[in-house]
Design a protein around this motif. Sequence first.
Motif, PDB file in Angstrom:
ATOM      1  N   THR A  44       0.941  -1.253  -0.145  1.00  0.00           N
ATOM      2  CA  THR A  44      -0.221   0.181   0.136  1.00  0.00           C
ATOM      3  C   THR A  44       0.603   1.257   0.089  1.00  0.00           C
ATOM      4  OG1 THR A  44      -0.080  -0.515   2.549  1.00  0.00           O
ATOM      5  CG2 THR A  44      -2.301  -1.329   0.872  1.00  0.00           C
ATOM      6  N   PHE A  45       0.233   2.350  -0.905  1.00  0.00           N
ATOM      7  CA  PHE A  45       1.433   3.364  -1.026  1.00  0.00           C
ATOM      8  C   PHE A  45       0.393   4.570  -1.474  1.00  0.00           C
ATOM      9  CE2 PHE A  45       2.702   0.098  -3.841  1.00  0.00           C
ATOM     10  CZ  PHE A  45       1.717   0.783  -5.009  1.00  0.00           C
ATOM     11  N   ILE A  46       0.801   5.837  -1.317  1.00  0.00           N
ATOM     12  CA  ILE A  46       0.183   6.685  -1.848  1.00  0.00           C
ATOM     13  C   ILE A  46      -0.543   6.902  -2.555  1.00  0.00           C
ATOM     14  CG2 ILE A  46       0.246   9.442  -1.766  1.00  0.00           C
ATOM     15  CD1 ILE A  46       2.834   8.896  -0.125  1.00  0.00           C
ATOM     16  N   GLY A  47      -2.107   7.190  -3.436  1.00  0.00           N
ATOM     17  CA  GLY A  47      -2.709   7.350  -4.315  1.00  0.00           C
ATOM     18  C   GLY A  47      -2.806   9.000  -4.239  1.00  0.00           C
ATOM     19  N   ASN A  48      -3.675   9.050  -6.016  1.00  0.00           N
ATOM     20  CA  ASN A  48      -4.527  10.288  -5.911  1.00  0.00           C
ATOM     21  C   ASN A  48      -5.763  10.383  -5.078  1.00  0.00           C
ATOM     22  OD1 ASN A  48      -2.656  10.608  -8.258  1.00  0.00           O
ATOM     23  ND2 ASN A  48      -4.311   9.200  -9.634  1.00  0.00           N
ATOM     24  N   LYS A  49      -5.938  11.908  -4.832  1.00  0.00           N
ATOM     25  CA  LYS A  49      -6.434  12.180  -3.132  1.00  0.00           C
ATOM     26  C   LYS A  49      -8.104  11.584  -3.427  1.00  0.00           C
ATOM     27  CE  LYS A  49      -8.214  16.710  -1.154  1.00  0.00           C
ATOM     28  NZ  LYS A  49      -8.144  17.673  -0.453  1.00  0.00           N
ATOM     29  N   GLY A  50      -8.912  11.267  -2.906  1.00  0.00           N
ATOM     30  CA  GLY A  50     -10.644  11.005  -3.565  1.00  0.00           C
ATOM     31  C   GLY A  50     -10.231   9.726  -4.252  1.00  0.00           C
ATOM     32  N   LEU A  86      -9.980   9.456   0.601  1.00  0.00           N
ATOM     33  CA  LEU A  86      -8.967   8.678   1.002  1.00  0.00           C
ATOM     34  C   LEU A  86      -8.282   9.113   0.325  1.00  0.00           C
ATOM     35  CD1 LEU A  86     -10.160   5.532   2.456  1.00  0.00           C
ATOM     36  CD2 LEU A  86      -9.379   7.123   3.601  1.00  0.00           C
ATOM     37  N   ALA A  87      -6.831   8.771  -0.213  1.00  0.00           N
ATOM     38  CA  ALA A  87      -5.672   8.932  -0.927  1.00  0.00           C
ATOM     39  C   ALA A  87      -4.737   7.463  -0.560  1.00  0.00           C
ATOM     40  CB  ALA A  87      -5.161  10.089  -1.091  1.00  0.00           C
ATOM     41  N   LEU A  88      -5.416   6.742  -1.485  1.00  0.00           N
ATOM     42  CA  LEU A  88      -4.890   5.147  -1.734  1.00  0.00           C
ATOM     43  C   LEU A  88      -4.065   4.303  -3.014  1.00  0.00           C
ATOM     44  CD1 LEU A  88      -3.902   2.286  -0.146  1.00  0.00           C
ATOM     45  CD2 LEU A  88      -6.354   1.458   0.113  1.00  0.00           C
ATOM     46  N   SER A  89      -3.399   3.872  -3.425  1.00  0.00           N
ATOM     47  CA  SER A  89      -2.937   2.990  -3.860  1.00  0.00           C
ATOM     48  C   SER A  89      -2.617   1.365  -3.680  1.00  0.00           C
ATOM     49  CB  SER A  89      -2.184   3.681  -5.106  1.00  0.00           C
ATOM     50  OG  SER A  89      -2.347   4.046  -5.823  1.00  0.00           O
TER      51      SER A  89
END
Length: 257
Positions: A44-50, A86-89
Amino acid sequence: GEMIEEGTLYIDTDGAKVGQVNGLAVYSYGEFMFGKPSRITAQTFIGNKGVINIEREAKLSGKTHDKGVLILSGYLGGKYGGKTPLALSATLTFEQSYSYVEGDSASAAELFAILSSLAELPIKQGIAVTGSVNQKGEIQPIGGVNEKIEGFFDTCKRKGLTGNQGVIIPRSNVKNLMLKKEVVEAVKEGKFHIYPISTVDEGIEILTGVAAGKRGPDGLFPEGTVNRKVEDKLFYLLQEQERLRKMAEKSQDSTIS
């Protein structure tokens, strides 16, 4: 089962690892059906907002399966998104390229791997998982429950039963249980376990040994619980995303001037 014996299926049946879980699949060989564990790992890491972006890939074939991914993101958004976007990848990797006989029977295992990765809590590798999940976090029945349990039991037996191993199954599948005598005996003697569950929270507690946690009157999950750790991480990822966005804007401004 030769593949497991030769160790080409690197299945851990002991110890604990973050973001890694043993899923269970059923394969048919002519008329014959058998179950096998298949390792699923999540990062799991940072994604795009929303956006909650979850991608699946099978290591050997590189094939992706999109079915059920929306349910996973729907669950995460509903449980933790609440007031903040959320901002999840996340990426889910199947160690084996087997096609699952029934589509979503690994969705509970996938979700547990993602939660473990976010909470940074290790999952007990001696407990395998089968079950599909809906957006509300309810665990739903799957096919081939007996073959799956027996398949994991055989794997554990080959590697040595520790007394801590078992399988998480949907509670709604208990009525379908017709296990071979050897497995029934092992369960009676406490050498192997079957854990029927109805919710994601029940499952993650069994896999991590940590309380899932319910939201308190303050709107927060209790400190130290799985859900609190997950929510804290999601909030951190969102803040990081904002920070990176601002940095990018700054550097753009400085190049323009």
